[in-house]
Design a protein around this motif. Structure first.
Motif, mmCIF file in Angstrom:
data_model
loop_
_atom_site.group_PDB
_atom_site.id
_atom_site.type_symbol
_atom_site.label_atom_id
_atom_site.label_comp_id
_atom_site.label_asym_id
_atom_site.label_seq_id
_atom_site.Cartn_x
_atom_site.Cartn_y
_atom_site.Cartn_z
ATOM 1 N N HIS A 6 11.352 -8.387 18.854
ATOM 2 C CA HIS A 6 10.554 -7.298 18.131
ATOM 3 C C HIS A 6 9.530 -6.758 18.892
ATOM 4 C CE1 HIS A 6 12.473 -8.087 13.939
ATOM 5 N NE2 HIS A 6 12.742 -9.146 14.466
ATOM 6 N N PRO A 8 5.787 -4.966 19.179
ATOM 7 C CA PRO A 8 4.540 -5.077 18.401
ATOM 8 C C PRO A 8 4.609 -4.161 17.247
ATOM 9 C CG PRO A 8 3.962 -4.574 20.903
ATOM 10 C CD PRO A 8 5.561 -4.543 20.750
ATOM 11 N N ARG A 9 4.315 -4.965 16.087
ATOM 12 C CA ARG A 9 4.443 -4.055 14.763
ATOM 13 C C ARG A 9 2.857 -3.261 14.626
ATOM 14 N NH1 ARG A 9 7.619 -7.605 10.513
ATOM 15 N NH2 ARG A 9 7.082 -5.839 9.365
ATOM 16 N N PRO A 11 -0.068 -1.868 12.287
ATOM 17 C CA PRO A 11 -0.697 -2.375 11.122
ATOM 18 C C PRO A 11 -0.076 -1.523 9.991
ATOM 19 C CG PRO A 11 -2.406 -1.914 12.774
ATOM 20 C CD PRO A 11 -1.206 -1.461 13.322
ATOM 21 N N ARG A 12 0.281 -2.160 9.065
ATOM 22 C CA ARG A 12 0.808 -1.435 7.901
ATOM 23 C C ARG A 12 -0.142 -1.156 6.808
ATOM 24 N NH1 ARG A 12 5.663 -3.211 4.315
ATOM 25 N NH2 ARG A 12 4.908 -5.390 4.724
ATOM 26 N N LEU A 13 -0.105 0.048 6.118
ATOM 27 C CA LEU A 13 -1.087 0.219 5.070
ATOM 28 C C LEU A 13 0.059 0.140 3.889
ATOM 29 C CD1 LEU A 13 -3.923 1.478 4.188
ATOM 30 C CD2 LEU A 13 -2.829 3.581 4.062
ATOM 31 N N ILE A 14 -0.501 -0.946 2.582
ATOM 32 C CA ILE A 14 0.504 -1.026 1.647
ATOM 33 C C ILE A 14 -0.522 -0.507 0.481
ATOM 34 C CG2 ILE A 14 1.962 -2.747 2.682
ATOM 35 C CD1 ILE A 14 0.380 -4.671 0.893
ATOM 36 N N GLU A 15 -0.101 -0.003 -0.559
ATOM 37 C CA GLU A 15 -0.711 0.573 -1.604
ATOM 38 C C GLU A 15 -0.792 -0.800 -2.603
ATOM 39 O OE1 GLU A 15 -0.755 4.195 -4.662
ATOM 40 O OE2 GLU A 15 0.157 4.215 -2.750
ATOM 41 N N VAL A 16 -2.056 -0.963 -3.456
ATOM 42 C CA VAL A 16 -2.198 -2.149 -4.160
ATOM 43 C C VAL A 16 -2.317 -1.613 -5.550
ATOM 44 C CG1 VAL A 16 -3.085 -4.166 -4.653
ATOM 45 C CG2 VAL A 16 -2.546 -3.667 -2.364
ATOM 46 N N ARG A 17 -3.410 -0.845 -5.639
ATOM 47 C CA ARG A 17 -3.851 -0.212 -6.860
ATOM 48 C C ARG A 17 -4.166 -1.345 -8.098
ATOM 49 N NH1 ARG A 17 -4.843 4.639 -7.997
ATOM 50 N NH2 ARG A 17 -4.709 6.196 -6.406
ATOM 51 N N LYS A 18 -5.045 -1.882 -7.853
ATOM 52 C CA LYS A 18 -5.274 -3.328 -8.723
ATOM 53 C C LYS A 18 -6.705 -3.091 -9.270
ATOM 54 C CE LYS A 18 -4.015 -8.083 -7.918
ATOM 55 N NZ LYS A 18 -3.249 -8.933 -6.966
ATOM 56 N N ASN A 19 -6.874 -3.429 -10.318
ATOM 57 C CA ASN A 19 -8.389 -3.387 -10.902
ATOM 58 C C ASN A 19 -8.856 -4.906 -10.540
ATOM 59 O OD1 ASN A 19 -10.551 -3.608 -12.293
ATOM 60 N ND2 ASN A 19 -9.959 -3.270 -14.429
ATOM 61 N N VAL A 20 -9.921 -4.840 -9.935
ATOM 62 C CA VAL A 20 -10.642 -6.062 -9.420
ATOM 63 C C VAL A 20 -10.852 -7.078 -10.529
ATOM 64 C CG1 VAL A 20 -12.573 -7.126 -8.217
ATOM 65 C CG2 VAL A 20 -11.523 -5.021 -7.478
#
Lengths: 224, 127
Positions: A6, A8-9, A11-20
């Motif tokens: 593989h 090198p990958r 950084p991946r941005l992933i959306e979470v949208r979670k109320n803390v």
């Protein structure tokens, strides 16, 4: 799929949208449903330390107990002095000792209710830890949040702590019997409250002399 | 100061997401409303403490502050407040209690990195 190495990958941005505070909010909602199902009116009290929450509550509980079944939960960092004072009102009182935690959370309220039959109550008060900052973020499942400020604290308290005033439903100006002695400017205080929470109901009273208590009790009775 | 307990909740929430998706968290993006009751600097300070000894150790917290937006009944429009000390429409001056946005305390996104050697072994594509 294949055996090529593989690359090198990135950084991946992933959306979470979670109320803390989701866990607290969900629990608070559950509590609110329980209170409504049992027809219990729940009011919480927030203020800085020494604003007179306990004296105000003692008078309120004493006035109400002849007409309805009332109880209180009292949050405090370390002592049970407030619970002991409130016990004089001869209604069920439970202490929530938070240790080092500067505010109450829904989970603490739920735990404190353990063993109480809500169907045997009409009205419950929750006295938060004396603090005008931290309690503002935590829903406790209450129907009405009262913010108290005493005349000795100065008229600009709402401007200094706009968030807690904005999250409250009713403001109570306490120790009104001392207003003249400390040259408290009531008009300015009212203006400041309206500036951070337009339309908020404001009561001025003294738990000590009883002045102004009737008006507050009338509002409460109209909600029971 | 309740920022430490807020920071612990952020670390917990971000850790759960990262565990689900594989990878190591390098950046946590948070949206913080001006009416959330949380102080940005105190939260940043608490964040590093909260990360210690967890999978998020060494990660960064990026905070995007959200102004308070109210609905002005006079203008029939959403307006951003200049200050949370005054809930007045900045255009017409009408008082309004109607908060549309500004209470957020939301974990928005995570940046995940993958170690080169571990990449082929990380089952990031399975769920």
């Amino acid at each position: 799929m294949n055996n090529t190495p593989h690359p090198p990958r990135l950084p991946r941005l992933i959306e979470v949208r979670k109320n803390v505070l989701k866990r607290n909010d969900l629990l608070a909602r559950k509590l609110r449903d329980r209170f409504r199902a049992a027809s219990v009116f729940v009011a919480s009290l927030v203020s800085s330390p020494g604003a007179g929450k306990t004296a105000f509550l003692e008078k309120t509980l004493t006035a109400l107990r002849a007409q309805c079944r009332v109880a209180a939960l009292v949050g405090d960092l370390a002592t049970d002095n407030d619970a002991a004072r409130l016990a004089r009102a001869e209604v069920p009182v439970r202490q929530i000792t938070t240790g080092t935690v500067c505010h109450l959370e829904a989970e603490m309220v739920e735990r404190a209710l353990d063993g109480w039959n809500l169907d045997e109550l009409d009205c419950l008060f929750i006295e938060n830890v004396g603090n005008l900052v931290c309690p503002s973020s935590y829903d406790l499942g209450e129907e009405m949040r009262l913010v108290l400020m005493s005349v000795t604290e100065g008229e600009d308290k709402p401007l200094k702590y706009p968030t807690i005033f904005n999250t409250a439903d009713v403001a109570i100006i306490t120790k009104i019997d001392l207003a003249a002695a400390v040259e408290f400017d009531l008009k300015s205080a009212r203006r400041n409250i309206q500036s951070v929470r337009p339309g908020m109901r404001v009561f001025e009273l003294s738990a000590k002399t009883g002045e102004g208590m009737d008006e507050w009790l009338r509002l409460l009775q109209s909600r029971l | 100061m309740h920022e430490l307990s807020i920071a612990l909740s952020i670390v917990e929430g971000a850790g759960e997401e990262a565990a689900r998706r594989g990878g190591k968290v390098s950046v946590v993006h948070l949206r913080l409303g001006q009416l959330s009751g949380v102080v940005k600097d105190a939260l940043l300070f608490s964040y590093d403490l909260a990360c210690e000894g967890t999978l998020l150790e060494g990660s960064r917290l990026m905070i995007e502050e959200e102004p308070v937006v109210v609905f002005c009944p006079e203008c029939a429009a959403e307006r951003a407040l200049a200050s949370i000390q005054s809930f007045r429409c900045p255009v017409c001056g009408a008082l309004t209690p109607d908060v549309v946005r500004g209470r957020e305390l939301e974990l928005v996104a995570l940046e995940l990195t993958y170690e080169q050697h571990a990449a082929s072994a990380t089952p990031a594509t399975t769920d």
